[in-house]
Write a protein that holds these residues in place. Structure first.
Motif, short mmCIF file in Angstrom:
data_model
loop_
_atom_site.label_atom_id
_atom_site.label_comp_id
_atom_site.label_asym_id
_atom_site.label_seq_id
_atom_site.Cartn_x
_atom_site.Cartn_y
_atom_site.Cartn_z
N ASP A 76 0.82 -1.20 0.00
CA ASP A 76 0.00 0.00 0.00
C ASP A 76 0.85 1.26 0.00
O ASP A 76 0.59 2.20 -0.73
CB ASP A 76 -0.93 -0.01 1.21
N GLU A 77 1.89 1.28 0.82
CA GLU A 77 2.77 2.44 0.87
C GLU A 77 4.13 2.01 1.39
O GLU A 77 4.26 1.04 2.12
CB GLU A 77 2.20 3.56 1.73
N THR A 78 5.14 2.76 0.97
CA THR A 78 6.50 2.52 1.44
C THR A 78 7.10 3.85 1.85
O THR A 78 6.99 4.84 1.11
CB THR A 78 7.37 1.89 0.32
N TYR A 122 15.06 19.46 -1.65
CA TYR A 122 15.54 18.11 -1.87
C TYR A 122 17.04 18.17 -2.12
O TYR A 122 17.54 19.15 -2.66
CB TYR A 122 14.85 17.47 -3.09
N SER A 123 17.74 17.12 -1.74
CA SER A 123 19.17 17.05 -2.00
C SER A 123 19.58 15.59 -2.12
O SER A 123 18.80 14.68 -1.85
CB SER A 123 19.95 17.78 -0.90
N GLN A 124 20.81 15.38 -2.55
CA GLN A 124 21.41 14.06 -2.63
C GLN A 124 22.41 13.94 -1.49
O GLN A 124 23.00 14.93 -1.08
CB GLN A 124 22.15 13.88 -3.97
N TRP A 125 22.59 12.73 -1.01
CA TRP A 125 23.52 12.49 0.10
C TRP A 125 24.41 11.30 -0.19
O TRP A 125 23.98 10.34 -0.85
CB TRP A 125 22.73 12.18 1.38
N VAL A 126 25.61 11.34 0.34
CA VAL A 126 26.52 10.20 0.35
C VAL A 126 27.05 10.07 1.77
O VAL A 126 27.50 11.05 2.37
CB VAL A 126 27.70 10.38 -0.63
N LEU A 138 26.76 4.71 1.20
CA LEU A 138 25.30 4.73 1.16
C LEU A 138 24.92 5.98 0.39
O LEU A 138 25.25 7.10 0.80
CB LEU A 138 24.72 4.75 2.57
N LEU A 139 24.27 5.80 -0.74
CA LEU A 139 23.90 6.89 -1.62
C LEU A 139 22.39 7.11 -1.54
O LEU A 139 21.61 6.20 -1.84
CB LEU A 139 24.33 6.55 -3.06
N LEU A 140 21.99 8.31 -1.14
CA LEU A 140 20.57 8.68 -1.10
C LEU A 140 20.32 9.55 -2.33
O LEU A 140 20.85 10.66 -2.43
CB LEU A 140 20.24 9.46 0.18
N LEU A 167 13.38 9.90 2.39
CA LEU A 167 13.94 9.53 1.10
C LEU A 167 12.82 9.39 0.08
O LEU A 167 11.72 8.92 0.42
CB LEU A 167 14.71 8.21 1.19
N PHE A 168 13.11 9.78 -1.14
CA PHE A 168 12.15 9.68 -2.24
C PHE A 168 12.77 8.86 -3.36
O PHE A 168 13.99 8.83 -3.53
CB PHE A 168 11.77 11.08 -2.74
N ARG A 169 11.93 8.22 -4.14
CA ARG A 169 12.41 7.41 -5.27
C ARG A 169 12.99 8.33 -6.34
O ARG A 169 12.42 9.39 -6.64
CB ARG A 169 11.27 6.61 -5.88
N ASN A 170 14.08 7.88 -6.96
CA ASN A 170 14.61 8.61 -8.11
C ASN A 170 13.81 8.19 -9.36
O ASN A 170 12.83 7.45 -9.25
CB ASN A 170 16.12 8.38 -8.28
N THR A 171 14.23 8.64 -10.52
CA THR A 171 13.48 8.33 -11.74
C THR A 171 13.48 6.84 -12.07
O THR A 171 12.61 6.38 -12.80
CB THR A 171 14.03 9.12 -12.94
N ALA A 172 14.42 6.09 -11.50
CA ALA A 172 14.45 4.64 -11.70
C ALA A 172 13.65 3.90 -10.62
O ALA A 172 13.61 2.67 -10.60
CB ALA A 172 15.90 4.14 -11.70
N GLY A 173 13.03 4.65 -9.70
CA GLY A 173 12.22 4.04 -8.66
C GLY A 173 13.00 3.58 -7.44
O GLY A 173 12.50 2.83 -6.62
N VAL A 174 14.24 4.07 -7.29
CA VAL A 174 15.13 3.62 -6.22
C VAL A 174 15.23 4.67 -5.12
O VAL A 174 15.47 5.85 -5.40
CB VAL A 174 16.54 3.32 -6.80
N PHE A 175 15.07 4.24 -3.86
CA PHE A 175 15.21 5.14 -2.71
C PHE A 175 16.68 5.40 -2.37
O PHE A 175 17.07 6.53 -2.11
CB PHE A 175 14.54 4.55 -1.47
N PHE A 176 17.47 4.33 -2.30
CA PHE A 176 18.89 4.46 -1.96
C PHE A 176 19.66 3.31 -2.60
O PHE A 176 19.08 2.30 -2.99
CB PHE A 176 19.11 4.47 -0.43
N THR A 177 20.96 3.48 -2.67
CA THR A 177 21.85 2.45 -3.20
C THR A 177 23.03 2.31 -2.26
O THR A 177 23.62 3.33 -1.87
CB THR A 177 22.34 2.81 -4.62
N HIS A 178 23.36 1.09 -1.90
CA HIS A 178 24.55 0.83 -1.07
C HIS A 178 25.63 0.30 -2.01
O HIS A 178 25.47 -0.77 -2.58
CB HIS A 178 24.22 -0.18 0.02
N LEU A 179 26.67 1.08 -2.19
CA LEU A 179 27.77 0.74 -3.10
C LEU A 179 28.86 0.03 -2.29
O LEU A 179 29.42 0.60 -1.36
CB LEU A 179 28.34 1.99 -3.76
N LEU A 180 29.17 -1.21 -2.65
CA LEU A 180 30.15 -2.03 -1.91
C LEU A 180 31.40 -2.22 -2.76
O LEU A 180 31.33 -2.29 -3.98
CB LEU A 180 29.55 -3.38 -1.58
N LYS A 181 32.52 -2.34 -2.09
CA LYS A 181 33.76 -2.65 -2.81
C LYS A 181 33.96 -4.14 -2.83
O LYS A 181 33.67 -4.84 -1.92
CB LYS A 181 34.97 -1.99 -2.13
#
Length: 181
Positions: A76-78, A122-126, A138-140, A167-181
């Motif tokens: 219903d909602e996220t 609105y802003s972007q965060w790392v 962690l990329l918002l 957090l809001f979805r980007n144009t790809a529908g993603v709230f955040f991305t965790h970038l791992l090495k």
């Protein structure tokens, strides 16, 4: 890899410096845990020892049959939010909490700031993180400060405030991305 392996256990330790960074929406986003950040990402200063808390809250509508048994659950909602406490009262942190137009600074030294209750942009965060497995981020993609917490003004503590980012979805529908090495 299936099963238990300690190499897949990650720590939430911050990078040594510059671990909470904010940029305007539309700034080039990093695509790896080690890619150079666009200079538009501004270090927010010290975050308290409590670190950051990411909260994912999904609500579902449960559909039941005639017997009252659940036969389907419909999303219903996220809602996704992140909380942390800024423990530094520098220009960048104050602009994050109170808005760019409400902070007066010259050469990085803040002379005053005001609270107007206005909606913040609105802003972007790392958030830069590290552990034995190497750096991770962690990329918002799009976030907005929706609450700032109480500030105690006492002799035996620093003046710090909790910040809540929605957090809001980007144009790809993603709230955040965790970038791992």
């Amino acid at each position: 890899m299936a099963g238990k392996t300690v190499t897949e256990v990650r720590l939430g330790s911050p990078a040594t410096s510059g671990y909470a960074l904010r940029a305007p929406v539309g700034t080039a986003e990093p695509d790896t845990a080690v890619a150079a950040l666009d200079p538009a990402y501004v270090d927010q200063g010290y975050v308290s020892e409590d670190g950051i808390t990411l909260d994912i809250d999904g609500k579902q509508i449960k559909i039941r049959d005639w017997n009252g048994d659940v036969i389907a659950a419909i999303e219903d909602e996220t809602s996704v939010s992140l909380k942390f406490t800024l423990a530094q009262r520098g220009e960048a942190a104050l602009k994050t909490m109170y808005g760019d137009a409400n902070v007066t600074a010259a050469s990085g030294a803040v002379s005053k700031y005001s609270y107007t209750g206005e909606q913040l942009p609105y802003s972007q965060w790392v958030f830069e993180l590290k552990d034995k497995g190497g750096p991770h981020r962690l990329l918002l993609h799009m976030a907005q400060v929706t609450a700032i917490g109480s500030m105690e003004i006492v002799k035996k503590s620093v003046m710090q405030q909790e910040v809540t980012l929605e957090l809001f979805r980007n144009t790809a529908g993603v709230f955040f991305t965790h970038l791992l090495k």
